[in-house]
Design a protein around this motif. Structure first.
Motif, PDB file in Angstrom:
ATOM      1  N   VAL A  30       1.015   0.869   3.017  1.00  0.00           N
ATOM      2  CA  VAL A  30       1.278   2.406   2.596  1.00  0.00           C
ATOM      3  C   VAL A  30       1.632   2.353   1.226  1.00  0.00           C
ATOM      4  O   VAL A  30       0.893   3.278   0.639  1.00  0.00           O
ATOM      5  CB  VAL A  30       2.501   2.551   3.447  1.00  0.00           C
ATOM      6  N   GLU A  31       2.288   1.359   0.541  1.00  0.00           N
ATOM      7  CA  GLU A  31       2.306   1.017  -0.858  1.00  0.00           C
ATOM      8  C   GLU A  31       0.990   0.957  -1.578  1.00  0.00           C
ATOM      9  O   GLU A  31       0.629   1.842  -2.740  1.00  0.00           O
ATOM     10  CB  GLU A  31       3.458   0.211  -1.207  1.00  0.00           C
ATOM     11  N   ALA A  32       0.074   0.427  -0.943  1.00  0.00           N
ATOM     12  CA  ALA A  32      -1.057  -0.087  -1.658  1.00  0.00           C
ATOM     13  C   ALA A  32      -1.856   1.398  -1.646  1.00  0.00           C
ATOM     14  O   ALA A  32      -2.583   1.612  -2.570  1.00  0.00           O
ATOM     15  CB  ALA A  32      -1.817  -0.983  -1.071  1.00  0.00           C
ATOM     16  N   GLY A  33      -1.975   2.124  -0.637  1.00  0.00           N
ATOM     17  CA  GLY A  33      -2.697   3.125  -0.292  1.00  0.00           C
ATOM     18  C   GLY A  33      -2.235   4.297  -1.187  1.00  0.00           C
ATOM     19  O   GLY A  33      -3.015   4.862  -1.854  1.00  0.00           O
ATOM     20  N   ILE A  34      -0.684   4.476  -1.442  1.00  0.00           N
ATOM     21  CA  ILE A  34      -0.507   5.566  -2.245  1.00  0.00           C
ATOM     22  C   ILE A  34      -0.753   5.353  -3.453  1.00  0.00           C
ATOM     23  O   ILE A  34      -0.912   5.922  -4.461  1.00  0.00           O
ATOM     24  CB  ILE A  34       1.164   5.614  -1.932  1.00  0.00           C
ATOM     25  N   ARG A  35      -0.425   4.137  -4.026  1.00  0.00           N
ATOM     26  CA  ARG A  35      -1.054   3.584  -5.255  1.00  0.00           C
ATOM     27  C   ARG A  35      -2.070   4.091  -5.929  1.00  0.00           C
ATOM     28  O   ARG A  35      -2.497   4.578  -7.194  1.00  0.00           O
ATOM     29  CB  ARG A  35      -0.596   2.231  -5.775  1.00  0.00           C
ATOM     30  N   LEU A  36      -3.329   3.871  -5.069  1.00  0.00           N
ATOM     31  CA  LEU A  36      -4.679   4.404  -5.144  1.00  0.00           C
ATOM     32  C   LEU A  36      -4.607   5.939  -5.281  1.00  0.00           C
ATOM     33  O   LEU A  36      -5.217   6.605  -6.160  1.00  0.00           O
ATOM     34  CB  LEU A  36      -5.641   3.864  -4.189  1.00  0.00           C
ATOM     35  N   ARG A  82       3.333   4.933 -14.054  1.00  0.00           N
ATOM     36  CA  ARG A  82       2.394   4.936 -13.403  1.00  0.00           C
ATOM     37  C   ARG A  82       2.432   5.214 -11.768  1.00  0.00           C
ATOM     38  O   ARG A  82       1.667   5.993 -11.081  1.00  0.00           O
ATOM     39  CB  ARG A  82       1.279   4.012 -13.667  1.00  0.00           C
ATOM     40  N   HIS A  83       3.305   4.210 -11.307  1.00  0.00           N
ATOM     41  CA  HIS A  83       3.346   4.183  -9.886  1.00  0.00           C
ATOM     42  C   HIS A  83       4.926   4.469  -9.258  1.00  0.00           C
ATOM     43  O   HIS A  83       5.511   3.565  -8.999  1.00  0.00           O
ATOM     44  CB  HIS A  83       2.870   3.072  -9.265  1.00  0.00           C
ATOM     45  N   PRO A  84       5.371   5.512  -9.116  1.00  0.00           N
ATOM     46  CA  PRO A  84       6.476   5.812  -8.710  1.00  0.00           C
ATOM     47  C   PRO A  84       6.926   5.350  -7.430  1.00  0.00           C
ATOM     48  O   PRO A  84       7.957   5.050  -6.892  1.00  0.00           O
ATOM     49  CB  PRO A  84       6.876   7.353  -8.822  1.00  0.00           C
ATOM     50  N   VAL A  85       5.885   5.339  -6.605  1.00  0.00           N
ATOM     51  CA  VAL A  85       6.144   4.792  -5.194  1.00  0.00           C
ATOM     52  C   VAL A  85       6.579   3.375  -5.322  1.00  0.00           C
ATOM     53  O   VAL A  85       7.454   2.992  -4.432  1.00  0.00           O
ATOM     54  CB  VAL A  85       4.858   4.795  -4.171  1.00  0.00           C
TER      55      VAL A  85
END
Length: 325
Positions: A30-36, A82-85
């Motif tokens: 999930v984290e990897a997908g949201i970062r994209l 860049r990546h709040p998640v």
């Protein structure tokens, strides 16, 4: 296994599905997908490229929840990263807290080595400049930003119809249920406004025993109704995921005053069923889903439901364990 995301998650669900297929933990996927999605400047409501607030600043919110431990991590009003998640996940894993906001969130992001980023993309900068020139009075321009902003908050119109977030819900191979969210929030919002995305129980909730829920749209509504937690609790009472979402929609019919607008409720249960309903949604509302039987993620239409302010609830539920028949 299943991965469910809203329309804004298109650029990330493929990666999440690939990681789940390979046996990776749901939270990693999930984290990897949201970062994209956070990196996708075509998405105007998440990460770099998101709409700014009334002062022209991009404030980001994000959250994660591990349904097997019920630990959460969230950040609100985060600027310049860049990546709040990923910062939200670090809150969950490295601090005794669940939510950091504003300067504290930025300080922690710096301590963890999170990547800095200029968040105001050129299209957002130009849109803000057009708004400022056409909507702000000459007197307020001369004194800006030291002027009352309340009127501009009420008068502001989001530059696009969408007031969305990205939400990811996943059930991994080990039967862990997880949730993640990320957003730049409502365009032209009052500085410091938090929507439901970083508010666990309103914008998202996950419990591996029952399922997970996450919402997009007008977060003010789901905060008032506690929507995400309610859906999971309805499933705990024995309802199907469809019935649980229906009951949460019914809860919204009690809302009176304030912002009564558009919300989409996304939910999965602990065995991989899902349901998505767009409350006061428009034709074309859609989401993305992947399960192991699919060659690639599929786009699906949301169920559309209309409610009006203060409409009577169709039923009441006795406070006892409920079993669908």
């Amino acid at each position: 296994m299943i991965i469910l995301t809203n329309n804004e998650g298109k650029s990330g669900i493929g990666m999440t599905a690939e990681l789940l297929r390979d046996g990776r933990a749901g939270l990693d996927a999930v984290e990897a997908g949201i970062r994209l999605v956070e990196d996708d400047e075509e998405v105007r409501t998440v990460g770099r490229g998101g709409w700014p607030n009334l002062l022209g600043e991009v404030e980001l919110d994000a959250s994660v929840m591990d349904g097997s431990t019920l630990r959460t991590g969230a950040v609100g009003g985060l600027k310049g990263f860049r990546h709040p998640v990923s910062v939200a996940r670090a809150v969950m894993e490295r601090l005794p807290h669940e939510l950091l906001i504003g300067e504290g969130a930025a300080r922690f992001a710096t301590e963890t080595g999170a990547e800095r980023c200029e968040l105001l993309a050129e299209h957002s900068r130009k849109a803000y400049a057009r708004w400022f020139e056409s909507e702000v009075s000459a007197a307020d321009k001369a004194a800006w930003p030291n002027v009352p902003l309340e009127r501009y908050c009420h008068d502001a119109v989001d530059p696009e119809i969408g007031k969305d977030t990205t939400v990811f819900l996943a059930l991994d191979r080990a039967r862990n249920v997880v949730a993640g969210t990320s957003t730049s929030g409502w365009g032209w919002k009052y500085p410091g406004r938090l929507g439901d995305s970083p508010v666990i129980g309103a914008g998202s909730y996950a419990d591996s025993r029952y399922g997970a829920c996450a919402c997009t749209g007008a977060g003010e509504m789901t905060i008032r109704a506690g929507t995400a937690r309610a859906v999971v609790l309805y499933m705990k009472m024995g309802m199907s995921v469809e019935r649980a979402v229906s009951e949460a929609v019914d809860d919204m019919r009690a809302l009176k005053g304030g912002l009564i607008s558009r919300v989409t409720i996304h939910a999965i249960d602990a065995v991989g069923n899902h349901h998505v309903v767009a409350v006061n949604g428009l034709p074309g509302n859609h989401y993305w889903v992947w399960t192991p039987g699919m060659a690639r993620p599929e786009r699906r239409a949301c169920e559309l439901v209309q409610i009006s302010e203060g409409a009577p609830q169709s039923k009441r539920i006795a406070m006892q364990v409920y079993t669908d028949v």
